[in-house]
Each structure stands twice: as structure tokens, then as C-alpha cells.
Scaffold this motif. Structure first.
Motif, PDB file in Angstrom:
ATOM      1  N   THR A  14       0.786  -1.293   0.012  1.00  0.00           N
ATOM      2  CA  THR A  14       0.085   0.061  -0.029  1.00  0.00           C
ATOM      3  C   THR A  14       0.741   1.074  -0.190  1.00  0.00           C
ATOM      4  O   THR A  14       0.661   2.255  -0.649  1.00  0.00           O
ATOM      5  CB  THR A  14      -0.968   0.051   1.230  1.00  0.00           C
ATOM      6  OG1 THR A  14      -0.215  -0.138   2.451  1.00  0.00           O
ATOM      7  CG2 THR A  14      -1.987  -1.045   1.158  1.00  0.00           C
ATOM      8  N   ARG A  15       2.020   1.315   0.669  1.00  0.00           N
ATOM      9  CA  ARG A  15       2.953   2.476   0.603  1.00  0.00           C
ATOM     10  C   ARG A  15       3.428   2.605  -0.770  1.00  0.00           C
ATOM     11  O   ARG A  15       3.585   3.793  -1.195  1.00  0.00           O
ATOM     12  CB  ARG A  15       4.072   2.201   1.711  1.00  0.00           C
ATOM     13  CG  ARG A  15       3.605   2.163   3.191  1.00  0.00           C
ATOM     14  CD  ARG A  15       4.656   1.798   3.991  1.00  0.00           C
ATOM     15  NE  ARG A  15       4.955   0.461   3.518  1.00  0.00           N
ATOM     16  CZ  ARG A  15       5.734  -0.550   4.340  1.00  0.00           C
ATOM     17  NH1 ARG A  15       6.482  -0.024   5.199  1.00  0.00           N
ATOM     18  NH2 ARG A  15       6.000  -1.749   3.829  1.00  0.00           N
ATOM     19  N   ILE A  16       3.639   1.735  -1.608  1.00  0.00           N
ATOM     20  CA  ILE A  16       4.301   1.815  -2.885  1.00  0.00           C
ATOM     21  C   ILE A  16       3.008   2.062  -3.846  1.00  0.00           C
ATOM     22  O   ILE A  16       3.312   3.138  -4.838  1.00  0.00           O
ATOM     23  CB  ILE A  16       4.831   0.301  -3.448  1.00  0.00           C
ATOM     24  CG1 ILE A  16       6.103   0.092  -2.626  1.00  0.00           C
ATOM     25  CG2 ILE A  16       5.370   0.402  -4.822  1.00  0.00           C
ATOM     26  CD1 ILE A  16       7.255   1.094  -2.762  1.00  0.00           C
ATOM     27  N   GLU A  17       1.790   1.648  -3.459  1.00  0.00           N
ATOM     28  CA  GLU A  17       0.769   1.973  -4.354  1.00  0.00           C
ATOM     29  C   GLU A  17       0.554   3.485  -4.146  1.00  0.00           C
ATOM     30  O   GLU A  17       0.295   4.307  -5.040  1.00  0.00           O
ATOM     31  CB  GLU A  17      -0.580   1.173  -3.874  1.00  0.00           C
ATOM     32  CG  GLU A  17      -0.348  -0.133  -4.484  1.00  0.00           C
ATOM     33  CD  GLU A  17      -0.265  -0.083  -6.040  1.00  0.00           C
ATOM     34  OE1 GLU A  17      -1.171   0.411  -6.798  1.00  0.00           O
ATOM     35  OE2 GLU A  17       0.699  -1.054  -6.609  1.00  0.00           O
ATOM     36  N   HIS A  18       0.377   3.744  -2.789  1.00  0.00           N
ATOM     37  CA  HIS A  18       0.401   5.407  -2.517  1.00  0.00           C
ATOM     38  C   HIS A  18       1.369   6.345  -3.332  1.00  0.00           C
ATOM     39  O   HIS A  18       1.109   7.358  -3.679  1.00  0.00           O
ATOM     40  CB  HIS A  18       0.251   5.584  -1.120  1.00  0.00           C
ATOM     41  CG  HIS A  18       0.180   6.818  -0.441  1.00  0.00           C
ATOM     42  ND1 HIS A  18      -1.209   7.557  -0.659  1.00  0.00           N
ATOM     43  CD2 HIS A  18       0.800   7.944  -0.106  1.00  0.00           C
ATOM     44  CE1 HIS A  18      -1.090   8.828  -0.323  1.00  0.00           C
ATOM     45  NE2 HIS A  18       0.124   9.135   0.044  1.00  0.00           N
ATOM     46  N   LEU A  19       2.651   5.771  -3.371  1.00  0.00           N
ATOM     47  CA  LEU A  19       3.831   6.732  -3.757  1.00  0.00           C
ATOM     48  C   LEU A  19       3.393   6.634  -5.385  1.00  0.00           C
ATOM     49  O   LEU A  19       3.474   7.729  -5.685  1.00  0.00           O
ATOM     50  CB  LEU A  19       5.218   6.001  -3.715  1.00  0.00           C
ATOM     51  CG  LEU A  19       6.134   6.571  -4.208  1.00  0.00           C
ATOM     52  CD1 LEU A  19       6.646   7.914  -3.547  1.00  0.00           C
ATOM     53  CD2 LEU A  19       7.265   5.708  -4.311  1.00  0.00           C
ATOM     54  N   LEU A  20       3.115   5.810  -6.117  1.00  0.00           N
ATOM     55  CA  LEU A  20       2.758   5.764  -7.449  1.00  0.00           C
ATOM     56  C   LEU A  20       1.414   6.768  -7.651  1.00  0.00           C
ATOM     57  O   LEU A  20       1.353   7.403  -8.672  1.00  0.00           O
ATOM     58  CB  LEU A  20       2.638   4.435  -7.850  1.00  0.00           C
ATOM     59  CG  LEU A  20       3.842   3.592  -7.848  1.00  0.00           C
ATOM     60  CD1 LEU A  20       3.384   2.047  -8.234  1.00  0.00           C
ATOM     61  CD2 LEU A  20       4.790   3.876  -9.082  1.00  0.00           C
ATOM     62  N   ASP A  21       0.560   6.502  -6.804  1.00  0.00           N
ATOM     63  CA  ASP A  21      -0.872   7.309  -7.160  1.00  0.00           C
ATOM     64  C   ASP A  21      -0.477   8.714  -7.067  1.00  0.00           C
ATOM     65  O   ASP A  21      -1.001   9.493  -7.891  1.00  0.00           O
ATOM     66  CB  ASP A  21      -1.806   6.742  -6.087  1.00  0.00           C
ATOM     67  CG  ASP A  21      -2.438   5.498  -6.303  1.00  0.00           C
ATOM     68  OD1 ASP A  21      -2.341   4.750  -7.386  1.00  0.00           O
ATOM     69  OD2 ASP A  21      -3.019   5.003  -5.432  1.00  0.00           O
ATOM     70  N   GLU A  22       0.225   9.246  -5.930  1.00  0.00           N
ATOM     71  CA  GLU A  22       0.568  10.603  -5.794  1.00  0.00           C
ATOM     72  C   GLU A  22       1.394  11.227  -6.731  1.00  0.00           C
ATOM     73  O   GLU A  22       1.013  12.328  -7.469  1.00  0.00           O
ATOM     74  CB  GLU A  22       1.110  10.640  -4.470  1.00  0.00           C
ATOM     75  CG  GLU A  22       0.743  10.425  -3.139  1.00  0.00           C
ATOM     76  CD  GLU A  22      -0.085  11.693  -3.172  1.00  0.00           C
ATOM     77  OE1 GLU A  22       0.170  12.942  -3.262  1.00  0.00           O
ATOM     78  OE2 GLU A  22      -1.483  11.527  -2.455  1.00  0.00           O
ATOM     79  N   ALA A  23       2.301  10.427  -7.498  1.00  0.00           N
ATOM     80  CA  ALA A  23       3.033  10.692  -8.563  1.00  0.00           C
ATOM     81  C   ALA A  23       2.233  10.972  -9.668  1.00  0.00           C
ATOM     82  O   ALA A  23       2.421  11.925 -10.655  1.00  0.00           O
ATOM     83  CB  ALA A  23       4.348   9.820  -8.732  1.00  0.00           C
ATOM     84  N   GLU A  24       1.269  10.061  -9.894  1.00  0.00           N
ATOM     85  CA  GLU A  24       0.351  10.118 -11.275  1.00  0.00           C
ATOM     86  C   GLU A  24      -0.471  11.432 -11.150  1.00  0.00           C
ATOM     87  O   GLU A  24      -0.899  11.896 -12.100  1.00  0.00           O
ATOM     88  CB  GLU A  24      -0.314   8.903 -11.207  1.00  0.00           C
ATOM     89  CG  GLU A  24       0.636   7.823 -11.742  1.00  0.00           C
ATOM     90  CD  GLU A  24      -0.539   6.537 -12.025  1.00  0.00           C
ATOM     91  OE1 GLU A  24      -1.856   6.454 -11.808  1.00  0.00           O
ATOM     92  OE2 GLU A  24       0.120   5.301 -12.027  1.00  0.00           O
ATOM     93  N   GLN A  25      -1.140  11.590  -9.741  1.00  0.00           N
ATOM     94  CA  GLN A  25      -1.931  12.680  -9.842  1.00  0.00           C
ATOM     95  C   GLN A  25      -1.088  14.054  -9.970  1.00  0.00           C
ATOM     96  O   GLN A  25      -2.110  14.972 -10.496  1.00  0.00           O
ATOM     97  CB  GLN A  25      -2.520  12.691  -8.385  1.00  0.00           C
ATOM     98  CG  GLN A  25      -3.387  11.524  -7.835  1.00  0.00           C
ATOM     99  CD  GLN A  25      -3.981  11.910  -6.638  1.00  0.00           C
ATOM    100  OE1 GLN A  25      -3.633  12.671  -5.802  1.00  0.00           O
ATOM    101  NE2 GLN A  25      -4.652  10.804  -5.887  1.00  0.00           N
ATOM    102  N   HIS A  26       0.038  14.095  -9.791  1.00  0.00           N
ATOM    103  CA  HIS A  26       0.725  15.484 -10.332  1.00  0.00           C
ATOM    104  C   HIS A  26       1.431  15.304 -11.729  1.00  0.00           C
ATOM    105  O   HIS A  26       2.178  16.176 -11.938  1.00  0.00           O
ATOM    106  CB  HIS A  26       1.639  15.736  -8.975  1.00  0.00           C
ATOM    107  CG  HIS A  26       1.081  15.800  -7.832  1.00  0.00           C
ATOM    108  ND1 HIS A  26       0.410  17.094  -7.796  1.00  0.00           N
ATOM    109  CD2 HIS A  26       0.926  14.992  -6.715  1.00  0.00           C
ATOM    110  CE1 HIS A  26      -0.123  16.999  -6.396  1.00  0.00           C
ATOM    111  NE2 HIS A  26       0.329  15.840  -5.716  1.00  0.00           N
TER     112      HIS A  26
END
Length: 54
Positions: free
Chosen positions: A5-17
Motif C-alpha cells: 500500500t505504501r508503494i501504491e500510494h507513492l505511485l498514485d501521488e506521483a500520477e496525480q501530479h
């Protein structure tokens, strides 16, 4: 592969920006590297990661 979940969150945050994800420590770098090897992620430049389906 079990989702971290931490890696997924990192990837999601990057994609959002509209950015690539950047590993903040060696542990994340290893986890992201395994996903690159499996074809789930792309490593367009050393230390940068994006999902292969983006």
C-alpha cells in the motif's frame, strides 16, 4: 505479486501530479525494482518509476 500500500500510494501521488515516483530509501528502491523486473513498472531514468499501463 502482493500489493504494498505504501508503494501504491507513492505511485498514485506521483500520477496525480503528472510525475514519476521517486524511491525515498533503499527498501522502496528494491521493491520498485522488482516491479520493473516483473513488467508492472517502467524505469525511464535511474531512480524514477511509472506504471507500465500509464
Amino acid at each position: 505479486m502482493k500489493k504494498d500500500t505504501r508503494i501504491e500510494h507513492l505511485l498514485d501521488e506521483a500520477e496525480q501530479h503528472g510525475l514519476c515516483a521517486i524511491a525515498t530509501d533503499d527498501n522502496q528502491r528494491r521493491r520498485l525494482g522488482r516491479r520493473v523486473e516483473s513488467g508492472e513498472l517502467v524505469n525511464p531514468h535511474p531512480g524514477l518509476y511509472i506504471r507500465a499501463d500509464v
